[in-house]
Scaffold this active site. Sequence first.
Site, short mmCIF file in Angstrom:
data_model
loop_
_atom_site.label_atom_id
_atom_site.label_comp_id
_atom_site.label_asym_id
_atom_site.label_seq_id
_atom_site.Cartn_x
_atom_site.Cartn_y
_atom_site.Cartn_z
N ASP A 142 0.86 -1.16 0.00
CA ASP A 142 0.00 0.00 0.00
C ASP A 142 0.92 1.23 0.00
O ASP A 142 2.09 1.13 0.31
CB ASP A 142 -0.83 -0.06 1.29
N ASP A 179 -1.52 -0.65 5.91
CA ASP A 179 -1.79 -0.17 7.26
C ASP A 179 -3.26 0.10 7.52
O ASP A 179 -3.67 0.28 8.65
CB ASP A 179 -1.02 1.12 7.52
N ASP A 213 -6.61 -2.19 3.13
CA ASP A 213 -5.62 -3.20 2.76
C ASP A 213 -5.95 -4.57 3.30
O ASP A 213 -5.25 -5.53 3.03
CB ASP A 213 -4.24 -2.78 3.29
#
Lengths: 1132, 349
Positions: A332, A763, A767
């Site tokens: 990410d 995080d 995700d």
Amino acid sequence: MISILSTTPISPVSPVTNVVPLSLVLLVSLIKEAFEDWKRFQNDIAINSTPVDVLQGENWETVSWRKLQVGDIIRVKQDEFFPADLLFLASTNPDGVCYIETANLDGETNLKIRKALERTWDYVFPEKASEFKGEIQCEQPNNSLYTFTGNLIVENQTLPLSPNQILLRGCSLRNTVHIVGAVIFTGHETKVMMNSMSVPSKRSTLERKLDKLILTLFGGLFFMCLIGAIGSGVFINRKYYYLGLFEDVEQQFNPSNRFVVSILTMFTLITLYSTIIPISLYVSIEMIKFIQCAQFINKDLRMYHAETNTPALARTSNLNEELGQVEYIFSDKTGTLTRNLMEFFKCSIGGVSYGVGITEIERGQAQREGRALNEIQKSDTVVYEKGFNFDDDRIMRGAWRNERDPEIFKEFFRCLALCHTVLPEGDESPEKIVYQAASPDEAALVTAAKHFGFFFYRRTPTTVQLRESHVEKMGNIQDVSYEILNVLEFNSTRKRQSVVCRYPNGRLVLYCKGADNVIYERLAGTNQDIKRLTREHLEQFGSSGLRTLCLAYRDLTIDTYENWNEKFVQAKSSLRDREKKLDEVAEMIEKDLILIGSTAIEDKLQEGVPDCIDTLSRAGIKIWVLTGDKMETAINIAYACNLINNDMKQLIITSETDAIREAEEKGDPVEISRVIRDSVSHDLKRCLEEAQQDLHIFGQKLALVIDGKCLMYALDPSFRVDLLKLSLNCSSVVCCRVSPLQKAQVTSLVKKGARRITLSIGDGANDVSMIQAAHVGVGISGLEGMQAVMASDFAIAQFRFLKDLLLVHGRWSYIRLCKVITYFFYKNLTFTLTQFWFTFHTGFSGQRFYDDWFQSLYNVIFTALPVIILGLFDKDVSASLAKKYPQLYKEGIRNTYFKWAVVGVWAFFAFYQSLIFYYFTTTASENGHNSSGKIFGLWDVSTMAFTCVVITVNLRLLMACNSITRWHHLSISGSILAWFVFIFIYSGVMTPNDRQENVYFTIYVLMSTFYFYLTLLLVPIVALFGDFLYLGLQRWFFPYNYQIVQEIHRDEVDSISRTEFLEIGNHLTPDEARSYAIAQLPREKSKHTGFAFDSPGYESFFASQAGVYVPQKAWDVARRASVRSSKRTSQR
Amino acid sequence: MSPQADPAPEGDAGVVERRKKSKKPKYSRFTQQELPACKPLLTPTIVISTFSLIGILFIPIGLTSLSASDIVVEIVYRYDTECIPQQSQNDKLAFIQSSETNKICSTTLTVPKNMKAPVYIYYELDNFYQNHRRYVKSRNDKQLRSKAYEQETTNCAPEATTANGSPIVPCGLIAWSLFNDTYSFAIQNKVIEVNKKNIAWQSDKNNKFGSDVYPKNFQQGGLIGGAKLNESIPLSEQEDLIVWMRTAALPQFRKLYGRIETDLAANEQISVTIENNYNTYSFEGEKKLVLSTTSWIGGKNDFLGVAYLAVGSLCLFLALAFIVLYLLKPRTLGDPSYLSWNKNPDGHQ
């Protein structure tokens, strides 16, 4: 099953043989499971007991999250997380608005606005709220984050609800003192939780391969039993009268029914050879992994992040070795690679570049090229504030007045201070003011202006007020109010933003900032020098990974302005195609601009990210960035992290093409999808061709950039193969504007399509699906938001810790477990094969060679501990070397240590050794063995053989070790000693219990002969001779990489002391620098200029995809907010 | 740098609570995986020296063992065919099973070398699966050990009880099939004493076979498997039985019969009288009589010596081969050019 078989009379062994190890194994795994459950339980408790205010009567009472019920009215304060899905009733902000941050859900960094129904605005205070009575009708809980349908019925009035009134769990409240909401969904029914699928239990690839090995062993077992069974059917005969095979003999030995004899012997042999299946293997592996997690990963100081006080956390112990084989990392962007922190870093004004900072990427480049960067020590007076990381004595503190052309500086600063949609909040002093901007970029620019002496402190609906310093003369401070006449807002097609403002002295100026290419097109033809220099600077900034914006202005005459303004007002009030008309009008005035310069904002990377990415890619790991961000931003970050550089060819598949845009404007969904589909298919083909060509002919590295819309079509089964082929050819892939679901799809595309091991790191809640889809999910911990961590298998505080997690822990775990598994395989095979050879000499009757207790304790005592020690402590190269030579990691990706060839070699030596054990001990035992001439029996020989097996197998382990600690010595000598102690006691005592006294006194009998000592010296050495020769030859002629590295550093003492430990830097050794230099190829001229700008409040991409929720335009946000702030100021 | 970047979520009281105490792991060599360790590298030097060492160690041991084994004098005489009269050669089974036939046979053995006392007498059987599962377990150690367990006949079927149900002592197939050939020796008509005492391991005599257990109902059934036992001698004194009951590991085995406690001179003629009672004919087993002296290593056994010698010389040879190899094609230690990524930048698949 074998244990049950062993209780039947056909068994050659007493039940205890199989039951004891099995129950031990079960007991250990039970304890382990219980422990892990307990930890999970405590974690849940911690979250569930977070307090929240619930309306009780007319007061707020604090209860814990877990006590929330649907229908409760609760109060959430600023920066708190919503504990459940809420219906937004009222906020402390006027007009029922609140700001929420959804970064946890979709990764978008700009704040979103939610607006309560007018009807409910009043319920801010408990007295009022307690009066609230209503009924909510809504849809069933579902997982769609961007839709919501329902009605609120208050006093017989039905009010429709939209996603605009819903506050989802996982988001947090910003810029609002508190809000009041009614709980709609709680717990597992919340949309976030519905999105997180039930956590799939992950098993490592290695374990799945292990299953295959176990199956093979079962095959081997069956084969051996079959041979034995056939043999027994052939052997059995009445002629062996001493076996008492009379007429009424039991079925198993009845010579007149050979078939039944074979079948029954088959079962007998299965129980006899069951030792070939290493039941204690699984429990040993679990123990090893558990300790690896709990003691090594969780307690690694290298992965402890002091600032957030977060150590690494392994949430599952199943996947340690998977970390050693990762080939694809899906990352990410926001929060993982970047800190979500924009900092004004550099600028170019009037053709001169300012700013002394050095980006990480520049540092890396410099190191690669071997030149030293003279890092200027920052002056003590340097101001540091969130969003501003700039220092240059030439322009700070009014010094710009002494530069060549101070006027252009004024324009620059005013442009920064005026051309934006930021709202000031709080006290109007430079120290205390807080800028509320929809994007952190804007805040950074305004903050920069503040530090340059142009302090923007107040916005009214029509004016912007600045406190300007040093304008007239040094040290002079004055408040100036600029009238903002028009705002030409930012959008992704225009890629620029302008304001027309009137100075107090009547001067009319248009300030414009935007992407370099857009601005350059609209510049007046003068002053080529500045243009050229600025372009050079833009390129410099861009390749350093900075986000650039060009600044320009234009003086307007009153006539021009009036003319234009008429058209503007017309366009603004038109009902059809307003957007398009506004754009056209804007076009008319945004021309003949004069370039001022450019800004460069650093999208602050997490510490050590470029270095980490570089190391990982040298380790053969491919890193893909999957982000919800815009393409420019994503590419920019890819540059900043070294994923893309100018040597790479970029293949871009985007939906931002004219054809697609045109189709979208027509608005026919079928048509849109057809157009996009065609273009994607065409692009894919083109890129694939180019890729083949470039990769194979020029050997150029490729980078693929694809956006979410195209990805949606490219993931279609018909294109999937092409996409996969293309992306596997690229050294880095950037997917932008992808939804959480697409993240997961891309991950599983590689996971299933390419059958490579994937790791996802992220995080936020967006995700989660990706983290769950990948083989290994890693969550970034230590920040707010727990969803990603809760879904992950490992949690680390910083992206850079991946280096330690993969290259050190993963690699070690992998190598250790491979060794443990192959060793287990070997030791059980060796043991069982000796038994098998014996079968041939017992008329295939299934007589056991070893005593029951020997057999049952072989796996659980005599050979259990050393292999666990090996699994914990074996270290081929030290942690620092593993990171210094990341290429060593490739051995894991290729699964070098657990291939069938490796297993085959072990099997071969197991075969060889078992033959040695059996034949050497038996052949040597035929005659009398000491001067008394007495003869050994079966049990003497088997005790001898068993002693040899235990010693050899333990010594073989020592040969497999790369580093031998005192634990190794302890466990190995302990195991051998345990055997002797056991046999001394076991064969030394008689028990009154019903036990066959087979081995009584055997060891003493044996030890009274020279035969014992001679054999004990000979057999282990001969048995290990083969292995030793093999290992020697292998290292000599076909050394593994790690062996070379060991040799290079053989003289170094591995003495990382504590102090050294604390400052593990990313310093490169000269060696490394040289290898960098070797890898360096002639570089193309940089072309990337690094424009990226988060348009304030661009429509939530996913929402527009869903077609339900169209959020307000950014300007509306700012406008309303400005109204609010003006109100407040007037109140004061 | 980042603390101000990420404001702590004040709402999350649990987190705040936990933040108060540092979660920094404590340093220990164990958790940081830095235990002191020696790292053996199998360098050519070590390989060569290990091989040489083994060679140097093993060859003397091999030679010593071989010489020890060489001192041993052994006479092996196979008599299972020869002890059948000519007329019964075609039906050996009938001959051996008949109780009428005269089973005494005699022969003369020549002593090849001086045999120093004690000379051990062994019988060697072949194709006799004393290690067959059915056979091995067909005994009852409790019964053998103590009179109290006389009734204990578990595992002993089919030789557990007599037809009327009283237990056989010692029960089981092993005891039932006790070897019953006998040998007597004479030199020039002078009978040589055969000492049959102390032929079993002391531990068996003392602990496994009770001194208060007397044979009972033994070999009373329809089928006679082998020797009968004197019912007045306790089992602990029945050394033939004790020897027999220490079952052999392989289907070809020797068992100690007795000792001759006089020296036998070279070329002396020993006349042996064999009472050929034991039936090995039904399963075509060989029977051999063995006379052997012993040395410290035991009986005649070249195997260990040869193995030591062979391994020792193989190691020496390998050590030499490696030295030659090392001189011809030296393998430099830790040469980075061996690293696969230096050999082939693309990496090999």
